[in-house]
Design an enzyme around this catalytic site. Structure first.
Site, mmCIF file in Angstrom:
data_model
loop_
_atom_site.group_PDB
_atom_site.id
_atom_site.type_symbol
_atom_site.label_atom_id
_atom_site.label_comp_id
_atom_site.label_asym_id
_atom_site.label_seq_id
_atom_site.Cartn_x
_atom_site.Cartn_y
_atom_site.Cartn_z
ATOM 1 N N GLU A 327 40.805 56.301 44.052
ATOM 2 C CA GLU A 327 39.484 56.216 44.678
ATOM 3 C C GLU A 327 38.772 54.893 44.403
ATOM 4 O O GLU A 327 38.002 54.409 45.219
ATOM 5 C CB GLU A 327 38.583 57.370 44.190
ATOM 6 C CG GLU A 327 39.072 58.751 44.560
ATOM 7 C CD GLU A 327 39.875 59.387 43.428
ATOM 8 O OE1 GLU A 327 39.936 60.619 43.372
ATOM 9 O OE2 GLU A 327 40.427 58.632 42.599
ATOM 10 N N ASP A 370 49.980 18.066 54.803
ATOM 11 C CA ASP A 370 50.223 16.739 55.340
ATOM 12 C C ASP A 370 50.333 15.768 54.174
ATOM 13 O O ASP A 370 49.961 16.082 53.052
ATOM 14 C CB ASP A 370 49.076 16.351 56.275
ATOM 15 C CG ASP A 370 49.447 15.196 57.188
ATOM 16 O OD1 ASP A 370 50.535 14.613 56.992
ATOM 17 O OD2 ASP A 370 48.659 14.881 58.091
ATOM 18 N N ASP A 633 43.297 19.147 57.542
ATOM 19 C CA ASP A 633 41.900 18.755 57.724
ATOM 20 C C ASP A 633 41.572 18.254 59.115
ATOM 21 O O ASP A 633 40.433 17.893 59.389
ATOM 22 C CB ASP A 633 41.510 17.681 56.710
ATOM 23 C CG ASP A 633 42.332 16.405 56.878
ATOM 24 O OD1 ASP A 633 43.278 16.398 57.697
ATOM 25 O OD2 ASP A 633 42.031 15.409 56.191
ATOM 26 N N ASP A 637 45.706 20.258 62.940
ATOM 27 C CA ASP A 637 46.150 21.242 61.944
ATOM 28 C C ASP A 637 45.650 22.655 62.239
ATOM 29 O O ASP A 637 46.027 23.599 61.533
ATOM 30 C CB ASP A 637 45.657 20.836 60.541
ATOM 31 C CG ASP A 637 46.270 19.533 60.071
ATOM 32 O OD1 ASP A 637 47.456 19.316 60.349
ATOM 33 O OD2 ASP A 637 45.556 18.748 59.424
ATOM 34 N N ASN A 701 50.215 63.249 37.094
ATOM 35 C CA ASN A 701 49.310 64.396 37.058
ATOM 36 C C ASN A 701 49.573 65.366 38.203
ATOM 37 O O ASN A 701 49.505 66.584 38.040
ATOM 38 C CB ASN A 701 47.859 63.912 37.113
ATOM 39 C CG ASN A 701 47.413 63.312 35.791
ATOM 40 O OD1 ASN A 701 48.009 63.573 34.752
ATOM 41 N ND2 ASN A 701 46.381 62.486 35.832
ATOM 42 N N ASN A 726 38.850 62.858 37.087
ATOM 43 C CA ASN A 726 39.017 61.703 37.971
ATOM 44 C C ASN A 726 37.832 60.746 37.869
ATOM 45 O O ASN A 726 37.991 59.529 37.883
ATOM 46 C CB ASN A 726 39.176 62.149 39.436
ATOM 47 C CG ASN A 726 40.537 62.783 39.688
ATOM 48 O OD1 ASN A 726 41.465 62.615 38.898
ATOM 49 N ND2 ASN A 726 40.654 63.512 40.781
ATOM 50 N N ASP A 730 38.250 57.016 36.875
ATOM 51 C CA ASP A 730 37.861 56.024 37.881
ATOM 52 C C ASP A 730 36.812 55.057 37.338
ATOM 53 O O ASP A 730 36.845 53.854 37.630
ATOM 54 C CB ASP A 730 37.306 56.722 39.135
ATOM 55 C CG ASP A 730 38.387 57.455 39.914
ATOM 56 O OD1 ASP A 730 39.570 57.142 39.699
ATOM 57 O OD2 ASP A 730 38.050 58.339 40.717
#
Length: 897
Positions: A327, A370, A633, A637, A701, A726, A730
């Site tokens: 979760e 480059d 740049d 490109d 589990n 949990n 968590d």
């Protein structure tokens, strides 16, 4: 400005496909063009077509055209609003899984479970949207740093004289007459009307490192796009380029979205292919979805068949499915990436525009880039001087410096060009001042040479012409036998193939005179020799390349330069190149995608690359199973930035390149890329560690729950107990976002391989389930309450405590490269794991225990549990060592696939 032409065995521009600018009317500002492109039209024809003249437009005409054509800006790319980013985050597959589980929980009236899941979803989405929103704001600030004015000839009315004035670039219109000078950005696509010594940097468009000569001469014949690459046409300059030397006057052909610069921008529109992070997340998501869809029916059917329990076990089945789900994954992933992105921005000025791109950086195993500005600087340095026999001769360099110095002084030029500056850096100023300058013929792109006339000390009554320029241009003006000229041309060609730029130097003695010198005097010269120059290496390139190689990142150089120039830079940086590791990109045109993927894997340098080559090679490397980063740049490109898993651009890149990139660097420096990759591996390593630990624990589990549900006459754990367990686990798992990974995780790309992860969680999940089953045996054989209800409470309490303590051990022992006891502070993971164990021991006998159906456990249980936990810890350590040995044998340290 003195300039030695780039045509002496040097590089030619890489053409970019597209529509020739100026081939249609400027949005109603002039008549429709006749057939043919402006490269085949004279300057007069272009002016007539655009309904303008050398005196420029009037203010009223300019205002009318601006209203018709629109502003001279790139197509607006609207930044996503914060709510839109929030909604976009909900499309994450794990988020979708959690939302489905929340709906199922609500359907069976497990409101507490549904609320907790929804809170996690909202937290994750808010964190992710906030991080990406901050990156968008940083990009907006970068866009404001671009130069915004241009010098234009405008008139108040038809009768008024034209005057030069600065206007905002966005107010330029087709037909405007603009003035260009050294250092200016070309504000639109233009056609030169006049030029003097003009050279232009087109590297942002073509990838070519050397400035390109431009002149205003009309092109004769029918040379069109089929005959001449558009960027090679000397009378055209394009938005996105900049003036290196000289000056010029030009008429604006196209503005805004009709420029070639904007055409590259348009290529970025569309749906981008899934990145490495997206592919990994989707793979893991579908594994979990299959498990979660399969688990509830199995629980229901097994309980109905063996225990005659029906729908009353549905909440427990949903709780089991929730127990399988990580979760906290969206929260942990987003927190890891957001913290890494914030740290990069704060310490290294690196902006991560798309948070998952930070993970992709950590997974990069091939970096394409480059040469110019990355491995080398945008300036040359003198290698040596050669005489006519090819031997070293410093005198040649001295004569070249005399030419550069006096041409600069006598032609009243503001500054030397890059090649002259390199030559002057080698000279002594007092030595140059010993000569008296008489006259200068500055460089122009037609002659391709520059001449300085000086009085040599001790030679009264004579002048010395010192000529420097392109090899062919100088040799044809020298008094040489044809065989000698061919031999010298071959010597220069060999130097050019070795990646050097070559200047030829010649002198001539003439009787002193008062009348002006002209190009006609550049005849009958005495050849002196050659000056060879190489690209100056970027100071940080060599150590950065070594660091990247040590991290398992292969470098691929995709450049528009000559193969010899690129190979020379590699050799100077210590990159060993085999005979087949330098390839001219046109060799790839006839290859299939599969063949190109194999060639790209073996090749280090692709020279003479067009934008299409760069994008195709990047895509082929991805097809071959690599995670590809591309550093660029320029406009040329952009397609490659989008074809790679993660596009990287410096902050001084063209607008379109910055917009197309996922990561923006403070400057074009490989050291900054190394920092970004390390940050990505840091975040990716923490995410991978979290997934391995959480999923293996959850799988164990679930296996234990299914087994206990079939063996016991009661539910092995109540839904509320599953939820609290949990929730505790968590909450402490968020500490993984703040952990410092072991150095082993930073040595290799941090990838999330779903298959490797499945093998890991299956193996360690079974080990975890074995510890749970051993606990069941202890509870069944050694502990009994006074009645069935008490037996059930004791079982729930004993398993609840064991579960949290085993998860504490998993957190501590399954972190790659870590040992349980290290000579260092525990860190966030150590403290939170200890807190988890305390909760497991304290909660059952506390006042909150009875509310959850838990009870106090006898002392004997804790003694037996200690034995079980000791055996489990030993099993974890042995299994982890074997697992890491296997991975190290495969060359993938760190256990992350």
């Amino acid at each position: 400005m003195p300039r030695s032409a780039p045509a002496w065995g040097e590089d030619a521009e890489a053409p970019v496909a597209g529509v020739v600018p100026g081939t249609r009317a400027a949005a109603g500002t002039g008549p429709e063009p006749a057939a043919g492109a402006p490269d085949a039209a004279t300057a007069l024809q272009v002016l007539r077509r655009l309904d303008t003249g050398p005196r420029g437009l009037t203010e009223d005409e300019a205002a009318l055209r601006l209203a018709r054509c629109g502003a001279n800006t790139l197509p607006a790319r609207e930044d996503a609003s914060w709510p839109r980013l929030l909604v976009r985050g909900l499309r994450d597959p794990f988020t979708a899984v959690l939302l489905c589980l929340a709906l199922v929980s609500a359907a069976v009236f497990a409101w507490s479970t549904a609320c907790v899941i929804l809170a996690l979803v909202v937290t994750s989405s808010v964190l992710r949207a906030s991080g990406e929103y901050r990156a968008d704001r940083s990009m907006a600030q970068l866009r404001e740093l671009v130069a915004t004015t241009s010098t234009v000839l405008r008139r108040a009315d038809e009768e008024a004289a034209p005057g030069a004035r600065e206007v905002p670039v966005e107010d330029l219109v087709p037909g405007d007459i603009v003035q260009l000078g050294a250092g200016d950005l070309v504000p639109a696509d233009v056609r030169l009307l006049r030029a003097r010594g003009l050279t232009v940097h087109q590297s942002a468009l073509t990838g070519e490192s050397a400035p390109v000569p431009k002149h205003a001469a009309d092109v004769t014949g029918a040379a069109g796009p089929a005959g001449t690459a558009v960027f090679e046409q000397p009378q055209l300059c394009f938005q996105g380029s900049s003036v290196a030397t000289g000056s010029g006057t030009a008429v604006v052909l196209e503005t805004g979205g009709r420029t070639r610069f904007a055409a590259a921008y348009d290529r970025t529109v569309g749906r981008r292919e899934a990145s490495a992070f997206d592919r990994s997340v989707y793979g893991i998501s579908w594994i979990l979805i299959r498990f979660m869809l399969l688990t509830p029916p199995l629980v229901l059917m097994a309980n109905a068949a063996l225990r005659d329990r029906g729908l009353e076990t549905l909440p427990f089945a949903v709780a089991v499915a929730v127990g399988l789900t990580p979760e906290m994954l969206p929260v942990v992933v987003t927190t890891c990436l957001a913290r890494g992105a914030a740290l990069l921005a704060r310490t290294h000025g690196v902006i991560v525009k798309r948070l998952p791109a930070l993970h992709d950086l950590g997974a990069v195993d091939v970096l394409c880039l480059d040469k110019t500005g990355t491995l080398t600087q945008d300036r040359p340095v003198v290698e040596r001087g050669l005489d006519a026999a090819g031997a070293d001769d410093p005198e040649v360099v001295r004569w070249a410096a005399v030419n550069a110095w006096w041409t600069l002084q006598l032609a009243e030029l503001p500054e030397p060009d890059a090649l002259d500056e390199a030559v002057l850096d080698t000279a002594d100023e007092d030595d140059l001042m010993a000569y008296d300058g008489v006259a200068a013929l500055p460089f122009d792109p037609v002659r391709r040479l520059a001449t300085a006339v000086v009085r040599t000390p001790g030679r009264l009554g004579s002048h010395t012409l010192v000529v420097k320029g392109a090899v062919e241009a100088v040799l044809e003006r020298c008094a040489l036998a044809p065989a000698d000229a061919d031999r010298l041309a071959d010597l220069a060609d060999r130097a050019a193939r070795d990646g050097l730029r070559v200047l030829a130097v010649a002198t001539a003695e003439r009787p002193a005179r008062l009348r002006d010198y002209t190009p006609a005097d550049e005849r009958g010269l005495d050849f002196r020799g050659f000056v060879t120059l190489r690209d100056a290496l970027a100071p940080t390139a060599a150590p950065a390349l070594a660091a990247l190689a040590a991290r398992g990142v292969a470098i691929k150089i995709l450049t528009g330069d000559h193969p010899g120039t690129a190979a020379r830079a590699c050799r100077d940086l210590g990159i060993e190149l085999g005979p087949d590791q330098v390839v001219t990109a046109d060799r790839t045109d006839a290859l299939t995608d599969a063949e190109l993927a194999g060639l790209a894997r073996r090749t280090t340098v692709f020279a003479r690359c067009t934008p299409e080559h760069k994008a195709r090679i990047s895509a082929a490397l991805r097809t071959g199973g690599h995670t590809v980063g591309f550093l660029g740049d320029g406009v040329n490109d952009v397609s490659a930035l989008w074809a790679a898993d993660v596009g990287i651009a410096p902050r001084d890149a063209t607008d379109v390149a910055r917009e197309g990139a996922d990561v923006v660097l403070a400057e074009k420096d490989l050291t900054a890329v190394d920092h970004a990759i390390l940050a990505g591996r840091h975040s990716g390593g923490n995410i991978a560690t979290y997934l391995r630990i959480t999923l293996s624990s959850n799988v164990g589990n679930v296996i234990a729950m299914l087994a206990a549900g079939l063996l016991l006459p009661f539910l092995p754990m109540l839904p509320a107990q599953v939820l609290v367990q949990n929730l505790c686990f968590d909450t402490v798992q968020l500490a993984f976002a703040y952990d410092r990974p072991h150095p082993a995780l930073l040595r290799r790309p941090a990838t999330l391989d779903p298959r490797a992860l499945l093998r890991f969680i299956t193996g360690f999940g079974v080990l975890n389930a074995a510890a749970d089953l051993a606990t069941f045996v202890v509870l069944a054989l050694a502990l009994h309450g006074p009645g069935p209800a008490e037996d059930e409470a004791v079982f729930h309490s004993g398993w609840f405590t064991e579960n949290l303590i085993t998860q504490c051990l998993v957190m501590l022992l399954l972190r790659t490269g870590r040992r349980l006891f290290e000579d260092r502070p525990p860190g966030p993971v150590g403290w939170t794991a200890a807190a988890l164990a305390v909760i497991g021991l304290v909660l059952p006998p506390s006042p909150l225990g009875p509310l959850l159906g838990l009870t106090t456990l006898p002392l004997e249980y804790y003694l037996l549990l200690t034995i079980v936990l000791a055996l489990y810890a030993a099993g974890l350590v042995l299994a982890r060592r074997r697992y890491e040995r296997n991975l190290l044998g495969e060359g993938v340290p760190g256990g992350i696939g």
